[in-house]
Every structure is written in structure tokens, then in C-alpha cells.
Design a protein around this motif. Structure first.
Motif, short mmCIF file in Angstrom:
data_model
loop_
_atom_site.label_atom_id
_atom_site.label_comp_id
_atom_site.label_asym_id
_atom_site.label_seq_id
_atom_site.Cartn_x
_atom_site.Cartn_y
_atom_site.Cartn_z
N GLY A 193 1.01 -1.52 0.23
CA GLY A 193 -0.39 -0.04 -0.03
C GLY A 193 0.74 1.27 0.20
O GLY A 193 1.58 1.44 -1.27
N ASP A 194 0.83 1.82 0.76
CA ASP A 194 1.46 3.16 1.39
C ASP A 194 2.76 3.07 2.12
O ASP A 194 3.10 3.95 3.09
N ARG A 195 3.27 1.92 2.96
CA ARG A 195 3.51 1.58 4.01
C ARG A 195 5.35 0.88 3.50
O ARG A 195 5.09 -0.45 3.01
N ALA A 196 5.91 1.19 3.82
CA ALA A 196 7.40 0.52 3.37
C ALA A 196 7.20 -0.41 4.88
O ALA A 196 7.50 -0.11 6.18
N LEU A 197 8.20 -1.90 4.14
CA LEU A 197 7.73 -2.21 5.77
C LEU A 197 8.62 -2.47 6.54
O LEU A 197 9.32 -2.22 7.87
N LEU A 198 10.27 -3.96 6.20
CA LEU A 198 11.04 -3.83 6.74
C LEU A 198 12.60 -4.38 5.69
O LEU A 198 11.73 -4.25 4.82
N VAL A 199 13.50 -4.13 6.43
CA VAL A 199 14.61 -4.35 5.57
C VAL A 199 14.82 -5.65 5.91
O VAL A 199 15.11 -6.27 6.69
N THR A 200 15.55 -6.72 4.22
CA THR A 200 15.81 -7.86 4.73
C THR A 200 17.52 -8.12 4.23
O THR A 200 16.91 -7.46 2.81
N GLU A 201 17.74 -8.83 4.51
CA GLU A 201 18.85 -9.00 4.18
C GLU A 201 19.35 -10.46 3.61
O GLU A 201 18.76 -11.24 4.14
N PRO A 229 23.07 -0.91 9.99
CA PRO A 229 23.53 0.60 10.28
C PRO A 229 21.73 1.16 10.33
O PRO A 229 20.91 0.87 9.51
N GLU A 230 21.30 1.73 11.61
CA GLU A 230 19.68 2.50 11.12
C GLU A 230 19.57 3.13 10.27
O GLU A 230 18.54 3.59 9.69
N ASP A 231 20.93 3.77 10.01
CA ASP A 231 20.76 5.32 8.97
C ASP A 231 20.74 4.69 7.45
O ASP A 231 19.79 4.09 7.18
N ILE A 232 21.21 3.15 7.48
CA ILE A 232 20.15 1.87 5.54
C ILE A 232 20.06 2.26 6.01
O ILE A 232 19.39 1.70 4.43
N ALA A 233 18.84 1.60 7.24
CA ALA A 233 17.75 1.22 7.63
C ALA A 233 16.60 1.76 6.86
O ALA A 233 15.91 1.98 6.00
N ARG A 234 17.00 2.85 7.31
CA ARG A 234 16.10 3.75 6.98
C ARG A 234 16.91 4.71 5.24
O ARG A 234 15.15 4.53 4.60
N LEU A 235 17.25 4.25 5.19
CA LEU A 235 17.17 4.76 3.09
C LEU A 235 16.80 3.63 2.74
O LEU A 235 16.24 4.56 1.69
N CYS A 236 16.39 2.67 3.04
CA CYS A 236 15.82 1.58 2.21
C CYS A 236 14.16 1.75 2.07
O CYS A 236 13.83 1.60 1.09
N LEU A 237 13.64 2.08 3.18
CA LEU A 237 12.69 2.06 3.11
C LEU A 237 12.16 3.81 2.73
O LEU A 237 10.95 2.93 1.83
N GLU A 238 12.64 4.74 3.01
CA GLU A 238 12.69 5.56 2.15
C GLU A 238 12.70 5.76 0.48
O GLU A 238 11.79 5.94 -0.09
N TYR A 239 14.15 4.77 -0.12
CA TYR A 239 13.74 4.93 -1.63
C TYR A 239 12.82 4.21 -1.81
O TYR A 239 12.71 3.85 -2.78
#
Length: 315
Positions: A193-201, A229-239
Motif C-alpha cells: 500500500g503506502d507503507r514500507a515494511l522492513l529491510v531483509t538481508e 546501521p539505522e541510517d542504512i535501514a532508513r534509506l532503504c525504506l525511504e528509497y
């Protein structure tokens, strides 16, 4: 318990694509979930009579569980648009752009979403010279699931230059996308929908997250959520969310990343956005949804609800 009134859902799957078997697994999983919720399901294996079969079935909505061409490239979407059929996932224009890696770059890079550089080359030209310094990656312009991807290194056994008789995507495709190889880690983020869920490696045992690693149990470790790192996770969600919106994706999408952990934020690159991610037992979207408290049947119904809302058949 179903979140929707009982529906007749046609699950479109299979077809002639390279990802046929994966699509069949996705489709059967979706069908089982829907039937368990009390919905009526018609399974349809894509063939030349698809328009007639859809007309005869007359479903309330189609769950598009196709992967690859022609089910993910806008062809089937355009047909269903003409027929006035409600269907899940992205529409025709988005599908045309997102499956083409060069068009995706043109749509996303100008808006601040980093993607690897590169260019489309004729496969025959690889037999005279490399298109860029090794190591580099060769991939089909419009395939998914790492179909036909090759990493060309100095130690490659394909020759230097590449031999015509060496096994690789140059034997299957007239043109390929050549990109610089990005060392580091494989990350992925789903958008629902309009929500980025999580980051999986994704940590493949083979060292490369290829088709077999994606769909063979035990071949890849999924670290969800990724220990990054938190900043990388945040960028993945944003991108991922920005790509979903810029491309005009509907329902669900999944964006794949490569992260060079020696370069920090500058080492993060979006590789592609998949508009019809898998729904198999090993698929990443159901796994991320579950980690967010959304069961597989709930996920299926959320995707269908989005399709009905987009078609104007649900307020």
C-alpha cells in the motif's frame, strides 16, 4: 476471518515465462489462502486463450500471480484494462517501465534514488571487448528473479573477451544491460500500500543471490530485520517507498538493493523494483508482512482490497 465479502477470484499464474514454476507456486499459495477464507477461486494458467477464459470465468477480481514476461510487463495488464477487469498489482504503464531496468533508471535517478550506472550492449559485441572494466554485471533488460544474470570478473571462465560458446546470458539475449559490480550486501524492502515494511538481508550460501538461491530451500539465509546501521535501514525504506510512488506501483512492490558497507550511505544502490513479487513459501514479501503482524491470508486480502478500491468497486 475474511476482511472482505465472499468473492469470486481468478488467480492468474504460470504462462510461458522463465519464472513459470515460481508463478505456479505463488498462485497455488494464494488460491489456498483465499479458499481458506471462504472465497471462490478459479485457477487460470496463462495461454493464448486467456481472454476467452477470463470472460467465461467472469471473476469479481483477478489476482495476478504471474512473474516475468508477458504477465509482468504490461501486456496482460493492458488486456485486462480493455476488458474492464479488476486486477491486483500495478497497471500497464507502471509495469512497462518497472520491468525495463533502463526505463526504471530514467524514472528514478533524476529524483534522487541512486542506481548503478551502466549501458545496454549488444551481446555480440561482448565477443570482441568488455563494455567496461571488470568486474561488471550483465543482466537482461527486462527479466526478474536474477534470470540470466552473470558476474564477469578477471577470474571468469567465460574468456577474455567472452567466448561465444561460453555459458551465459549472451547466448539467450541479443542485448544485455552492463553495470559495474557493486561489492557488499544484498538487501530488500517490501512496500504494501503506502507503507514500507522492513529491510531483509539475503545471505546466499553460493555467494550470489541467483535464481536457484532465491527458490531453493536452505540456499539463502534471510535476516529479517537486517542487522544493519539505522541510517542504512532508513534509506532503504525511504528509497523503496519513493520508487513505489514514482513508478506508480499499486498493491505491493519489492525493491532490491546492493550495499557496499565500506562506503556507508554512498554505497547503497537500488537495483530494481519488482511490481509482482513472489508469494511462495520462500518469498520475501510474505516474510516481511508476517514480521509486521500480517498473516499470509491477510496479505492476500489486502492486495485484493487495493485492486477493488482502485477499480472503483469498493469505497
Amino acid at each position: 476471518m475474511s476482511r472482505l465479502p465472499h468473492l469470486h477470484v481468478a488467480v492468474l499464474m504460470g504462462g510461458p515465462a522463465n519464472e513459470r514454476e515460481v508463478s505456479l507456486m505463488s498462485g497455488n499459495g494464494v488460491a489456498d489462502a483465499l479458499e481458506g477464507l471462504g472465497h471462490r477461486v478459479t485457477l487460470i494458467d496463462l495461454d493464448r486463450d486467456i481472454a476467452v477464459r477470463l470472460t467465461d470465468a467472469a471473476p469479481d477480481v483477478v489476482f495476478n500471480a504471474l512473474h516475468g514476461v508477458p504477465g509482468e510487463d504490461g501486456t496482460v495488464q493492458g488486456m485486462m484494462d480493455l476488458m474492464g477487469i479488476a486486477y491486483t498489482h500495478s497497471g500497464m504503464a507502471t509495469s512497462v517501465i518497472a520491468i525495463d531496468k533502463e526505463l526504471t533508471k530514467q524514472a528514478l535517478v533524476p529524483h534522487g534514488i541512486p542506481m548503478p550506472g551502466g549501458r545496454v550492449v549488444k551481446s555480440a559485441d561482448l565477443f570482441t571487448a568488455d563494455p567496461m572494466p571488470r568486474p561488471y554485471v550483465l543482466k537482461p533488460v527486462n527479466e526478474g528473479s536474477s534470470v540470466g544474470v552473470a558476474i564477469v570478473t578477471e577470474a571468469s571462465n567465460c574468456g577474455n573477451p567472452i567466448r561465444p560458446d561460453a555459458e551465459g546470458p549472451w547466448q539467450q539475449f541479443e542485448s544485455l544491460l552492463a553495470e559495474p559490480y557493486i561489492r557488499g550486501r544484498e538487501l530488500t524492502t517490501a512496500v504494501l500500500g503506502d507503507r514500507a515494511l522492513l529491510v531483509t538481508e539475503l545471505v546466499p550460501k553460493s555467494g550470489f543471490y541467483d535464481f536457484a538461491s532465491k527458490y531453493t530451500e536452505g540456499m539463502t539465509q534471510h535476516v529479517c530485520p537486517a542487522q544493519i546501521p539505522e541510517d542504512i535501514a532508513r534509506l532503504c525504506l525511504e528509497y523503496a517507498l519513493a520508487a513505489h510512488r514514482r513508478l506508480g506501483c499499486r498493491g505491493v512492490s519489492r525493491s532490491d538493493f546492493r550495499w557496499d558497507d565500506e562506503r556507508g550511505e554512498e554505497g547503497l544502490f537500488l537495483l530494481e523494483t519488482n511490481t509482482q513479487p513472489g508469494m511462495t513459501p520462500l518469498s520475501l514479501v510474505p516474510e516481511q508482512a508476517l514480521a509486521c503482524g500480517i498473516s499470509y491470508p491477510e496479505l492476500v486480502e489486502i492486495i485484493i482490497e487495493d485492486a477493488l478500491r482502485h477499480s472503483g468497486r469498493m469505497s
